[in-house]
Design a protein around this motif. Structure first.
Motif, PDB file in Angstrom:
ATOM      1  N   ILE A  32      31.803  33.872  49.030  1.00  0.00           N
ATOM      2  CA  ILE A  32      33.047  34.020  48.275  1.00  0.00           C
ATOM      3  C   ILE A  32      33.515  35.459  48.491  1.00  0.00           C
ATOM      4  CG2 ILE A  32      34.097  34.077  45.969  1.00  0.00           C
ATOM      5  CD1 ILE A  32      32.089  31.955  45.102  1.00  0.00           C
ATOM      6  N   PRO A  33      34.781  35.665  48.832  1.00  0.00           N
ATOM      7  CA  PRO A  33      35.278  37.035  49.009  1.00  0.00           C
ATOM      8  C   PRO A  33      35.062  37.853  47.737  1.00  0.00           C
ATOM      9  CG  PRO A  33      36.912  35.433  49.729  1.00  0.00           C
ATOM     10  CD  PRO A  33      35.814  34.664  49.054  1.00  0.00           C
ATOM     11  N   GLU A  34      34.620  39.104  47.927  1.00  0.00           N
ATOM     12  CA  GLU A  34      34.326  39.978  46.790  1.00  0.00           C
ATOM     13  C   GLU A  34      35.284  41.152  46.743  1.00  0.00           C
ATOM     14  OE1 GLU A  34      30.350  41.506  46.692  1.00  0.00           O
ATOM     15  OE2 GLU A  34      29.470  39.521  46.933  1.00  0.00           O
ATOM     16  N   ARG A  35      35.522  41.613  45.524  1.00  0.00           N
ATOM     17  CA  ARG A  35      36.242  42.864  45.306  1.00  0.00           C
ATOM     18  C   ARG A  35      35.403  43.682  44.327  1.00  0.00           C
ATOM     19  NH1 ARG A  35      42.507  42.541  44.617  1.00  0.00           N
ATOM     20  NH2 ARG A  35      42.240  44.677  45.334  1.00  0.00           N
ATOM     21  N   ASN A  36      35.075  44.894  44.735  1.00  0.00           N
ATOM     22  CA  ASN A  36      34.218  45.762  43.930  1.00  0.00           C
ATOM     23  C   ASN A  36      35.093  46.740  43.157  1.00  0.00           C
ATOM     24  OD1 ASN A  36      32.471  47.800  42.978  1.00  0.00           O
ATOM     25  ND2 ASN A  36      30.993  47.329  44.578  1.00  0.00           N
ATOM     26  N   ILE A  37      35.100  46.616  41.832  1.00  0.00           N
ATOM     27  CA  ILE A  37      35.965  47.477  41.018  1.00  0.00           C
ATOM     28  C   ILE A  37      35.459  48.918  40.954  1.00  0.00           C
ATOM     29  CG2 ILE A  37      36.777  45.501  39.666  1.00  0.00           C
ATOM     30  CD1 ILE A  37      35.128  46.656  37.288  1.00  0.00           C
ATOM     31  N   SER A  38      34.221  49.159  41.410  1.00  0.00           N
ATOM     32  CA  SER A  38      33.698  50.527  41.451  1.00  0.00           C
ATOM     33  C   SER A  38      34.332  51.328  42.581  1.00  0.00           C
ATOM     34  CB  SER A  38      32.181  50.523  41.656  1.00  0.00           C
ATOM     35  OG  SER A  38      31.530  49.879  40.600  1.00  0.00           O
ATOM     36  N   THR A  39      34.710  50.645  43.648  1.00  0.00           N
ATOM     37  CA  THR A  39      35.219  51.340  44.830  1.00  0.00           C
ATOM     38  C   THR A  39      36.666  50.974  45.165  1.00  0.00           C
ATOM     39  OG1 THR A  39      34.331  49.578  46.240  1.00  0.00           O
ATOM     40  CG2 THR A  39      32.912  51.489  45.855  1.00  0.00           C
ATOM     41  N   ASP A  40      37.243  50.046  44.433  1.00  0.00           N
ATOM     42  CA  ASP A  40      38.589  49.559  44.729  1.00  0.00           C
ATOM     43  C   ASP A  40      39.406  49.571  43.442  1.00  0.00           C
ATOM     44  OD1 ASP A  40      40.881  48.083  45.313  1.00  0.00           O
ATOM     45  OD2 ASP A  40      39.807  46.492  46.379  1.00  0.00           O
ATOM     46  N   SER A  41      40.210  50.622  43.250  1.00  0.00           N
ATOM     47  CA  SER A  41      40.972  50.747  42.003  1.00  0.00           C
ATOM     48  C   SER A  41      42.027  49.654  41.870  1.00  0.00           C
ATOM     49  CB  SER A  41      41.609  52.132  41.886  1.00  0.00           C
ATOM     50  OG  SER A  41      42.494  52.363  42.962  1.00  0.00           O
ATOM     51  N   ASP A  42      42.549  49.160  42.987  1.00  0.00           N
ATOM     52  CA  ASP A  42      43.504  48.052  42.921  1.00  0.00           C
ATOM     53  C   ASP A  42      42.825  46.799  42.370  1.00  0.00           C
ATOM     54  OD1 ASP A  42      45.575  49.585  43.918  1.00  0.00           O
ATOM     55  OD2 ASP A  42      45.307  48.902  45.984  1.00  0.00           O
ATOM     56  N   ALA A  43      41.586  46.569  42.793  1.00  0.00           N
ATOM     57  CA  ALA A  43      40.835  45.417  42.289  1.00  0.00           C
ATOM     58  C   ALA A  43      40.622  45.550  40.786  1.00  0.00           C
ATOM     59  CB  ALA A  43      39.500  45.296  43.013  1.00  0.00           C
ATOM     60  N   GLU A  44      40.277  46.759  40.354  1.00  0.00           N
ATOM     61  CA  GLU A  44      40.060  46.996  38.919  1.00  0.00           C
ATOM     62  C   GLU A  44      41.334  46.711  38.128  1.00  0.00           C
ATOM     63  OE1 GLU A  44      38.386  50.459  35.915  1.00  0.00           O
ATOM     64  OE2 GLU A  44      38.998  51.019  37.941  1.00  0.00           O
ATOM     65  N   GLN A  45      42.467  47.198  38.626  1.00  0.00           N
ATOM     66  CA  GLN A  45      43.741  46.982  37.933  1.00  0.00           C
ATOM     67  C   GLN A  45      44.117  45.494  37.906  1.00  0.00           C
ATOM     68  OE1 GLN A  45      45.219  49.277  36.063  1.00  0.00           O
ATOM     69  NE2 GLN A  45      43.450  50.513  36.674  1.00  0.00           N
ATOM     70  N   THR A  46      43.850  44.784  39.008  1.00  0.00           N
ATOM     71  CA  THR A  46      44.131  43.348  39.054  1.00  0.00           C
ATOM     72  C   THR A  46      43.265  42.604  38.051  1.00  0.00           C
ATOM     73  OG1 THR A  46      44.753  43.451  41.389  1.00  0.00           O
ATOM     74  CG2 THR A  46      44.112  41.295  40.537  1.00  0.00           C
ATOM     75  N   LEU A  47      41.989  42.956  37.999  1.00  0.00           N
ATOM     76  CA  LEU A  47      41.070  42.321  37.058  1.00  0.00           C
ATOM     77  C   LEU A  47      41.563  42.488  35.629  1.00  0.00           C
ATOM     78  CD1 LEU A  47      38.340  40.916  36.463  1.00  0.00           C
ATOM     79  CD2 LEU A  47      37.306  43.185  36.423  1.00  0.00           C
ATOM     80  N   ILE A  48      41.959  43.689  35.268  1.00  0.00           N
ATOM     81  CA  ILE A  48      42.430  43.965  33.908  1.00  0.00           C
ATOM     82  C   ILE A  48      43.761  43.267  33.646  1.00  0.00           C
ATOM     83  CG2 ILE A  48      43.252  45.778  32.351  1.00  0.00           C
ATOM     84  CD1 ILE A  48      41.163  47.636  33.793  1.00  0.00           C
ATOM     85  N   ALA A  49      44.674  43.314  34.622  1.00  0.00           N
ATOM     86  CA  ALA A  49      45.998  42.727  34.442  1.00  0.00           C
ATOM     87  C   ALA A  49      45.920  41.206  34.275  1.00  0.00           C
ATOM     88  CB  ALA A  49      46.893  43.077  35.626  1.00  0.00           C
ATOM     89  N   VAL A  50      45.099  40.555  35.072  1.00  0.00           N
ATOM     90  CA  VAL A  50      45.024  39.094  35.039  1.00  0.00           C
ATOM     91  C   VAL A  50      44.061  38.617  33.960  1.00  0.00           C
ATOM     92  CG1 VAL A  50      44.442  37.020  36.346  1.00  0.00           C
ATOM     93  CG2 VAL A  50      45.649  38.891  37.470  1.00  0.00           C
ATOM     94  N   GLY A  51      42.892  39.233  33.890  1.00  0.00           N
ATOM     95  CA  GLY A  51      41.870  38.771  32.951  1.00  0.00           C
ATOM     96  C   GLY A  51      41.981  39.356  31.564  1.00  0.00           C
TER      97      GLY A  51
END
Length: 81
Positions: A32-51
């Motif tokens: 499964i494609p992964e996004r690491n919120i420790s190293t990817d600030s866009d991933a972190e923002q997406t996680l917070i915005a959607v979840g």
């Protein structure tokens, strides 16, 4: 892995629950494609915005968040294995 779902797994470096899910996926040959919120600030923002919260692991299934390692593992067992 044949699936009709768009999947992304959000993880964080050092998270024991993320490691649990990743080990389960690897042991069962599931990718499964992964996004690491420790190293990817866009991933972190997406996680917070959607979840609505900064909690990992989180499996996005067709854009909908699923939290909790046991729930993610159960979903994978039911839908991908």
């Amino acid at each position: 892995m044949a699936t009709d779902h768009e999947l992304t797994l959000y993880v964080m470096t050092g998270c024991p629950y993320c490691i649990k899910v990743k080990h389960f996926l690897a042991d069962n040959g599931v990718t499964i494609p992964e996004r690491n919120i420790s190293t990817d600030s866009d991933a972190e923002q997406t996680l917070i915005a959607v979840g609505g919260k900064r909690q990992v692991p989180c499996l996005f299934i067709d854009g909908e968040p699923l939290y909790e390692s046991n729930d993610i593992i159960a979903w994978v067992q039911e839908n991908l294995l």
